[in-house]
Write an enzyme that holds these catalytic residues in place. Structure first.
Site, PDB file in Angstrom:
ATOM      1  N   HIS A 235      49.711  18.358  38.770  1.00 58.17           N
ATOM      2  CA  HIS A 235      48.459  18.018  39.443  1.00 58.17           C
ATOM      3  C   HIS A 235      48.601  16.616  40.010  1.00 58.17           C
ATOM      4  O   HIS A 235      49.055  15.710  39.313  1.00 58.17           O
ATOM      5  CB  HIS A 235      47.281  18.078  38.461  1.00 58.17           C
ATOM      6  CG  HIS A 235      45.955  18.161  39.162  1.00 58.17           C
ATOM      7  ND1 HIS A 235      45.427  17.092  39.853  1.00 58.17           N
ATOM      8  CD2 HIS A 235      45.075  19.172  39.299  1.00 58.17           C
ATOM      9  CE1 HIS A 235      44.261  17.466  40.381  1.00 58.17           C
ATOM     10  NE2 HIS A 235      44.031  18.727  40.064  1.00 58.17           N
ATOM     11  N   ARG A 281      48.851  21.320  46.940  1.00 64.94           N
ATOM     12  CA  ARG A 281      48.911  20.459  45.758  1.00 64.94           C
ATOM     13  C   ARG A 281      50.295  19.830  45.537  1.00 64.94           C
ATOM     14  O   ARG A 281      50.413  18.667  45.160  1.00 64.94           O
ATOM     15  CB  ARG A 281      48.529  21.322  44.549  1.00 64.94           C
ATOM     16  CG  ARG A 281      48.259  20.563  43.322  1.00 64.94           C
ATOM     17  CD  ARG A 281      47.705  21.479  42.264  1.00 64.94           C
ATOM     18  NE  ARG A 281      46.277  21.653  42.372  1.00 64.94           N
ATOM     19  CZ  ARG A 281      45.526  22.304  41.485  1.00 64.94           C
ATOM     20  NH1 ARG A 281      46.099  22.848  40.430  1.00 64.94           N
ATOM     21  NH2 ARG A 281      44.235  22.409  41.634  1.00 64.94           N
ATOM     22  N   ARG A 375      50.747  27.573  42.504  1.00 64.60           N
ATOM     23  CA  ARG A 375      49.461  28.249  42.314  1.00 64.60           C
ATOM     24  C   ARG A 375      48.371  27.647  43.206  1.00 64.60           C
ATOM     25  O   ARG A 375      48.253  26.417  43.333  1.00 64.60           O
ATOM     26  CB  ARG A 375      49.040  28.116  40.842  1.00 64.60           C
ATOM     27  CG  ARG A 375      47.697  28.728  40.537  1.00 64.60           C
ATOM     28  CD  ARG A 375      47.372  28.583  39.069  1.00 64.60           C
ATOM     29  NE  ARG A 375      47.307  27.205  38.648  1.00 64.60           N
ATOM     30  CZ  ARG A 375      46.237  26.430  38.729  1.00 64.60           C
ATOM     31  NH1 ARG A 375      45.110  26.898  39.262  1.00 64.60           N
ATOM     32  NH2 ARG A 375      46.268  25.188  38.314  1.00 64.60           N
TER      33      ARG A 375
END
Ligand code: SIN
Length: 512
Positions: A235, A281, A375
């Site tokens: 992240h 991301r 993802r």
């Protein structure tokens, strides 16, 4: 003399893990009896309860499952199983409504419909959220209350999975678990692993640190097929205030207009991607890593986008920042990438069946094929809800093999000092940026740790990640090789432990 383990026979399904996937599987197994084993008290020690964003689902009039699936496929950099992505997206709206029916207090729009946030790489605002950034906690509260009230579910806390019990044919017949300090054999009709991810294998993580890949490692040791273990998602905006695990600053902040700046106050994302702060991301994580490595620092500036509204709009992020001495209403938040999600896992079909009869998997420890190499934001709670329910139903329908468990060796646990050393090296060499030399050195360390401390499930999980990251010489999605070769035809990784059970340089991979 070897002490005999207490032995129990459970006339139903054993679910290991009490996050969203585990409890959803347990609820969906009704009327079969379910025994849920969890190390931590309910609603603690699971990543689901820490999720901030929410569930991605095509609930709006201008959205649809095909569009959601297409975004999922695009984010996954060539490796998403398109049929599974469409299944996930199609069952998404019903999964959100089912959670709302259980009492999850989703934020509502003026017309009573679900309020939805925009997150990176989504072509619509489709993340159903709860009280700003409280989705994980509130959803888990509702699901936990339902599980505790369900007559078919028995929950044992302070229960740690130690091994899978197998019969002579390799069928999974139950588990060995340490329950209140006592190793106990539990024979059951089916076992569902919902043991979460591998964040605890990294020094910087946004997940509970106790999640060190036990389910993944033990399933691999039992012979299960493992998919895409090299793909780990970092992240971009963990809050860098020296806490372990690191609190998260949800991506929804960037969806609201928060910007990334370096210590000089310069917005830098435009230098890395046309979508700037809303780039995928992995791109944002690498950009932040690059700014920090160059000594320029990285901060999330939400003063204009959120400012005075922080306490009511993002109460979790606000509290975490204040706890670290940062007031995000008036100060930019220091951020760093941190291990957040494991795309790889135990290979399953659409009903959670693994390659071992009697063994099911759901949630982050599973590899359903929906995440590919990267993802899509807020697809993880959705996956846990959709595939957790499917796995629970299938496990409940599993016929009892009736055979005697014969195998079930409890592996050693990695000593805490060795685990801390491993975590540092995983962040350094199997983190946001990887190369062959670092990965080979890390594999040699894992080998040496196995020799010194025995083969623990955590070391097996780390070996799977590192060996497959070494073998994948291209960069793709969350797997970035500084020494990467040009991308080839997209190819998923399917391995068994034997395939990665060799020193670096002597690895062989089976095509599945
Ligand atoms: C976030 O809120 O940024 C995390 C959401 C996710 O990991 O899907």
């Amino acid at each position: 003399m070897k002490r005999l383990r207490p032995h129990q026979r459970h006339d139903g399904v054993v679910v290991v893990g009490a996050g969203l996937a585990g409890l959803t599987a347990a609820l969906a197994s009704s009327p079969a009896k379910v025994l849920v084993l969890t190390g931590a008290p309910l609603n603690q020690g699971c990543s689901s309860a820490w999720a901030q964003g929410g569930l991605a689902a095509a609930l709006a009039d201008d959205d649809g499952p095909e569009l959601h699936a297409a975004d999922t496929v695009a984010a996954g950099a060539g490796l998403v199983d398109a049929d599974m992505a469409l299944l996930l997206a199609s069952e998404g709206p019903a999964a959100v409504r089912a959670l709302a029916d259980l009492g999850a207090p989703f934020d509502r729009a003026a017309d009573g419909g679900f309020a939805q946030s925009l997150e990176a790489a989504h072509s619509r605002a489709r993340v159903a959220r709860v009280k700003g950034d409280q989705a994980g906690r509130e959803i888990m509260n509702a699901v936990t209350v339902a599980a505790m009230a369900a007559r078919h579910i028995e929950v044992r806390t302070n229960a740690r999975l130690q091994a899978l019990l197998q019969d002579a044919e390799g069928r999974v017949r139950g588990v060995i678990a340490e329950i209140a300090g006592e190793p106990t054999e539990i024979v059951a009709r089916a076992v569902v692993l919902a043991t979460g991810g591998i964040g605890g294998l990294y020094a910087e993580t946004t997940t509970p640190a106790e999640l060190v890949g036990d389910g993944l490692g033990l399933a691999a040791m039992a012979g299960a097929l493992i998919g895409d273990p090299e793909f780990v998602q970092f992240h971009p905006t963990a809050i860098d205030i020296g806490r372990d695990p690191a609190p998260l600053a949800t991506e929804a902040l960037r969806g609201e207009g928060a910007v990334l700046v370096n210590a000089a106050g310069e917005r830098f994302m435009g230098r890395y991607h046309e979508k700037a702060e809303l780039a995928p991301r992995d791109v944002v994580a690498r950009a932040i890593h690059a700014e920090r490595t160059a000594g320029r620092g990285a901060f999330l500036d939400a003063r204009e986008a959120v400012g005075a509204h922080f306490p009511e709009e993002f109460p979790g992020v606000f509290a975490a920042c204040l706890g670290g001495g940062i007031d995000p209403r008036t100060q930019a938040i220091p951020v760093a990438p941190a291990c957040h999600y494991h795309m790889g896992g135990i290979v399953t079909d659409a009903d959670g069946r693994t390659s071992l009869e009697g063994l099911f998997a759901a949630g982050e420890c599973a590899s359903t094929g929906v995440h590919g190499a990267n993802r899509l934001a807020s697809n993880s709670l959705l996956e846990a809800a959709v595939f957790g329910a499917r796995a629970g139903r299938a496990a409940a329908a599993q016929a009892d093999a009736g055979s005697h468990p014969q195998r079930g060796t409890v592996p050693p646990t990695l000593p805490p000092e060795a685990l801390q050393q491993l975590r540092k090296l995983m962040s350094q060499h199997a983190g946001v940026v990887r190369d062959a030399q670092g990965l080979a050195n890390l594999l040699a360390v894992i080998q040496a740790m196995e020799a010194a401390h025995g083969r623990s499930a955590a070391l097996v999980a780390a070996r799977l990640v590192v060996a497959c990251a070494l073998a994948r010489t291209e960069s793709r999605g969350g797997h970035f090789r500084a020494d990467g070769e040009a991308g080839s035809e997209p190819r998923r990784t399917f391995v068994r432990l034997a395939d990665v059970d060799a020193p670096a340089g002597a690895l062989r991979f089976a095509a599945e």
